[in-house]
Design a protein around this motif. Structure first.
Motif: not given
Length: 158
Positions: A43, A45, A51
């Motif tokens: 994940h 950002e 994202r």
């Protein structure tokens, strides 16, 4: 697995976003007993609010290479195996109403992606123009993969 098949996905993401991520989180599994993760979830950002998620696995039952770009009024799906880009005009508005204005294939490619990438490199050597995949972009990919390794290692401690 992230260094094997995820490196390409990471290069695409960094190219599309145009910057390295601010925050990196990752988890992994070692199911094959090889001493390395054979499945990783990442994940990311970015400073600009983007994202991104990457899932890589040596254990997935089918060959699936897709990049999905989601926006507020739809999404684009790049299917690397089928070499298509499909525009899906589907979204949920602020009132949680589902909208579906259909989908259409907006691009069909042909040729082997790796062969096309190598031809691009050869062409750039011949005309002495900058390649899309240069040393600077490779460094950004390697640095991000190292950050993913650290995140996966840290997540396995808990």
């Amino acid at each position: 697995v992230i260094w094997d098949i995820g490196v390409h996905d990471m290069a695409i993401m960094l190219y599309l976003v145009g910057m390295a991520p601010d925050r990196v989180r990752g988890t992994g599994h070692r199911m094959l007993g090889l001493g390395v993760e054979d499945e990783v979830h990442v994940h990311l950002e970015f400073e600009n609010g983007v994202r991104g998620n990457i899932h890589t696995s040596w254990l997935w039952p089918e060959t699936n290479r897709r990049t999905i770009l989601r926006g507020s009024r739809g999404m684009l799906v790049y299917d690397e195996v089928g070499q298509t880009v499909t525009h899906h005009r589907k979204w949920i508005d602020d009132d949680l109403q589902n909208h579906d204005e259909g989908s259409e294939v907006v691009h069909r490619g042909d040729g082997q992606p790796l062969k096309l990438e190598l031809q691009h490199f050869i062409d750039r050597v011949a005309d002495r123009q900058p390649a899309r995949s240069d040393g600077e972009s490779a460094l950004a990919v390697v640095e991000t993969l190292e950050r993913i390794n650290t995140a996966v290692e840290e997540s396995s401690r808990y």
